[in-house]
Design an enzyme around this catalytic site. Sequence first.
Site, mmCIF file in Angstrom:
data_model
loop_
_atom_site.group_PDB
_atom_site.id
_atom_site.type_symbol
_atom_site.label_atom_id
_atom_site.label_comp_id
_atom_site.label_asym_id
_atom_site.label_seq_id
_atom_site.Cartn_x
_atom_site.Cartn_y
_atom_site.Cartn_z
ATOM 1 N N SER A 7 7.604 8.226 2.233
ATOM 2 C CA SER A 7 8.464 7.436 1.344
ATOM 3 C C SER A 7 9.426 8.359 0.616
ATOM 4 O O SER A 7 8.997 9.277 -0.092
ATOM 5 C CB SER A 7 7.601 6.687 0.330
ATOM 6 O OG SER A 7 8.387 6.342 -0.783
ATOM 7 N N HIS A 32 10.039 5.514 5.242
ATOM 8 C CA HIS A 32 9.892 4.393 4.310
ATOM 9 C C HIS A 32 10.914 4.544 3.173
ATOM 10 O O HIS A 32 10.960 5.582 2.511
ATOM 11 C CB HIS A 32 8.456 4.402 3.768
ATOM 12 C CG HIS A 32 8.096 3.226 2.947
ATOM 13 N ND1 HIS A 32 7.730 2.014 3.494
ATOM 14 C CD2 HIS A 32 8.032 3.055 1.600
ATOM 15 C CE1 HIS A 32 7.454 1.153 2.523
ATOM 16 N NE2 HIS A 32 7.633 1.767 1.366
ATOM 17 N N ASP A 34 12.286 2.903 -0.279
ATOM 18 C CA ASP A 34 11.940 1.965 -1.356
ATOM 19 C C ASP A 34 13.167 1.561 -2.151
ATOM 20 O O ASP A 34 13.771 2.384 -2.838
ATOM 21 C CB ASP A 34 10.934 2.623 -2.305
ATOM 22 C CG ASP A 34 9.564 2.717 -1.677
ATOM 23 O OD1 ASP A 34 9.022 1.676 -1.284
ATOM 24 O OD2 ASP A 34 9.039 3.843 -1.580
ATOM 25 N N MET A 36 14.497 -0.685 -5.218
ATOM 26 C CA MET A 36 14.028 -1.404 -6.414
ATOM 27 C C MET A 36 15.225 -1.833 -7.254
ATOM 28 O O MET A 36 16.199 -1.085 -7.369
ATOM 29 C CB MET A 36 13.133 -0.487 -7.249
ATOM 30 C CG MET A 36 11.946 0.071 -6.493
ATOM 31 S SD MET A 36 10.872 0.996 -7.610
ATOM 32 C CE MET A 36 9.725 1.728 -6.430
ATOM 33 N N HIS A 65 11.762 -1.198 2.350
ATOM 34 C CA HIS A 65 10.844 -1.988 1.529
ATOM 35 C C HIS A 65 11.619 -2.510 0.322
ATOM 36 O O HIS A 65 11.924 -1.757 -0.598
ATOM 37 C CB HIS A 65 9.674 -1.066 1.111
ATOM 38 C CG HIS A 65 8.687 -1.702 0.201
ATOM 39 N ND1 HIS A 65 7.734 -0.971 -0.501
ATOM 40 C CD2 HIS A 65 8.452 -3.006 -0.130
ATOM 41 C CE1 HIS A 65 6.997 -1.792 -1.226
ATOM 42 N NE2 HIS A 65 7.407 -3.025 -1.022
ATOM 43 N N MET A 67 11.929 -4.167 -2.939
ATOM 44 C CA MET A 67 11.248 -4.638 -4.147
ATOM 45 C C MET A 67 12.326 -5.220 -5.043
ATOM 46 O O MET A 67 12.673 -4.672 -6.097
ATOM 47 C CB MET A 67 10.510 -3.477 -4.810
ATOM 48 C CG MET A 67 9.213 -3.140 -4.086
ATOM 49 S SD MET A 67 8.584 -1.517 -4.501
ATOM 50 C CE MET A 67 9.543 -0.542 -3.352
ATOM 51 N N MET A 136 0.300 -3.659 -0.620
ATOM 52 C CA MET A 136 0.476 -2.712 -1.725
ATOM 53 C C MET A 136 -0.905 -2.312 -2.219
ATOM 54 O O MET A 136 -1.734 -3.168 -2.512
ATOM 55 C CB MET A 136 1.254 -3.356 -2.886
ATOM 56 C CG MET A 136 2.729 -3.582 -2.660
ATOM 57 S SD MET A 136 3.709 -2.127 -2.222
ATOM 58 C CE MET A 136 3.295 -0.936 -3.493
ATOM 59 N N PHE A 142 6.441 2.477 -8.965
ATOM 60 C CA PHE A 142 6.437 3.924 -9.192
ATOM 61 C C PHE A 142 5.640 4.645 -8.115
ATOM 62 O O PHE A 142 4.643 4.108 -7.617
ATOM 63 C CB PHE A 142 5.783 4.253 -10.549
ATOM 64 C CG PHE A 142 6.362 3.451 -11.679
ATOM 65 C CD1 PHE A 142 7.529 3.856 -12.307
ATOM 66 C CD2 PHE A 142 5.751 2.281 -12.086
ATOM 67 C CE1 PHE A 142 8.074 3.109 -13.334
ATOM 68 C CE2 PHE A 142 6.287 1.515 -13.117
ATOM 69 C CZ PHE A 142 7.459 1.927 -13.745
ATOM 70 N N GLY A 143 6.065 5.869 -7.830
ATOM 71 C CA GLY A 143 5.267 6.722 -6.959
ATOM 72 C C GLY A 143 4.175 7.397 -7.782
ATOM 73 O O GLY A 143 4.159 7.305 -9.016
ATOM 74 N N GLY A 144 3.250 8.033 -7.109
ATOM 75 C CA GLY A 144 2.255 8.861 -7.781
ATOM 76 C C GLY A 144 1.140 8.122 -8.496
ATOM 77 O O GLY A 144 0.466 8.680 -9.361
ATOM 78 N N ASP A 174 0.619 0.979 1.207
ATOM 79 C CA ASP A 174 1.627 1.662 0.405
ATOM 80 C C ASP A 174 1.132 1.846 -1.023
ATOM 81 O O ASP A 174 0.939 0.877 -1.750
ATOM 82 C CB ASP A 174 2.908 0.806 0.434
ATOM 83 C CG ASP A 174 4.087 1.480 -0.235
ATOM 84 O OD1 ASP A 174 3.959 2.642 -0.656
ATOM 85 O OD2 ASP A 174 5.142 0.822 -0.324
ATOM 86 N N GLY A 196 4.293 8.988 -0.415
ATOM 87 C CA GLY A 196 5.457 9.560 -1.079
ATOM 88 C C GLY A 196 5.124 10.907 -1.673
ATOM 89 O O GLY A 196 5.460 11.965 -1.121
HETATM 90 C C1 DX5 Z 1 5.742 2.104 -4.900
HETATM 91 C C2 DX5 Z 1 6.442 2.317 -3.571
HETATM 92 C C3 DX5 Z 1 5.814 3.357 -2.730
HETATM 93 C C4 DX5 Z 1 5.759 4.733 -3.337
HETATM 94 C C5 DX5 Z 1 4.454 5.340 -2.934
HETATM 95 O O1 DX5 Z 1 6.197 0.978 -5.525
HETATM 96 O O2 DX5 Z 1 6.504 1.123 -2.823
HETATM 97 O O3 DX5 Z 1 6.368 3.400 -1.436
HETATM 98 O O4 DX5 Z 1 6.790 5.588 -2.936
HETATM 99 O O5 DX5 Z 1 4.299 6.533 -3.604
HETATM 100 P P1 DX5 Z 1 2.931 7.344 -3.575
HETATM 101 O O6 DX5 Z 1 2.626 7.662 -2.149
HETATM 102 O O7 DX5 Z 1 3.249 8.568 -4.378
HETATM 103 O O8 DX5 Z 1 1.888 6.476 -4.213
HETATM 104 ZN ZN ZN Z 2 7.129 1.240 -0.622
#
Ligand code: DX5
Ligand code: ZN
Length: 218
Positions: A7, A32, A34, A36, A65, A67, A136, A142-144, A174, A196
Site C-alpha cells: 500500500s 494497493h 488508498d 481517502m 481502494h 475510501m 478491512m 490510517f496506516g500502522g 487490509d 503498508g
Molecule cells: C487503511 C488503508 C490501508 C493501509 C494499511 O485505511 O486502507 O491500506 O495503508 O496500512 P498498514 O499495512 O500499515 O496497516
Molecule cells: Zn487500503
Amino acid sequence: MNCLAPSILSADFSRLGEELSVVEKCGITMLHIDVMDGMYVPSITLGFPVIKSIRKNSRMLFDVHLMIEEPERYIERFAECGADLITVHAEASVHLHRTIQQIRQLGKKCGVALNPATPLSVLDYVLEDLDLVLLMTVNPGFGGQVFIPAMYEKIKRLRGEITKRNLKTDIEVDGGVKASNTKAVLEAGANILVAGSAVFEGDIEANVREFQRILQVV
Ligand code: DX5
Ligand code: ZN
C-alpha cells in the site's frame, strides 16, 4: 494465487517513483492505492494526478481502494487514470449493485470492501458479481494500526461462503498485516495481503523478500 499488494500510503511521497520501482523489481505485480476523501474517513490522501503519473512507469495491477463517500461519482475518472481494479466500500454506496455494474461496464475488475463491524450478509446478493472482497482488518483511515483478531473468523466465514458457491473470488485483507501474522491470515482463507507500513518502513526490499518467503512456504 497468494500475493502481496504493497500500500503506497506508507511510502515516502517525495521518492514515490523510486520506491515503487524497488517493489516492482522484487516481482510485485499488484499495487494497493488508498484514496481517502476526508468524509468517509478522516484523512485525505491522493487522487487522479498521482495515479495518472505513477501509471506511466508501472506495469503493476493498480488496485484502487476508494475510501470515499458516494464512490459512484468518480468511478469513471479512476478508470481513466489507470485503475485496473476498483474497490468501493459497501457502507459508502447506497446503490451498491448499481455501482458494481458501473465498474464492470467500464471493463475493470470490481471489489467491495467491508469495515470490521459490517456483516458479510451485505454481500449475499452481489458476491457473484465480484472479483474481490476486501476485508478491512483495522478501521480504515490510517496506516500502522493493529490487526483486529476477530477478523480471522470473518475471513474464514467468507472463504467458506465463496467455496460453497463454487466461486473464485479473491479475499484481500487490509490493515495491520505484518510478516508475523501472514501465515495465520493465509490459513484463515485470505489470498491477497495488503501491507503498508510493514513494506515501506525500513528496508523495502528486505521487507518484500520476507513476505515473499512466507507466501511461498504457506
Ligand atoms: C487503511 C488503508 C490501508 C493501509 C494499511 O485505511 O486502507 O491500506 O495503508 O496500512 P498498514 O499495512 O500499515 O496497516
Ligand atoms: Zn487500503
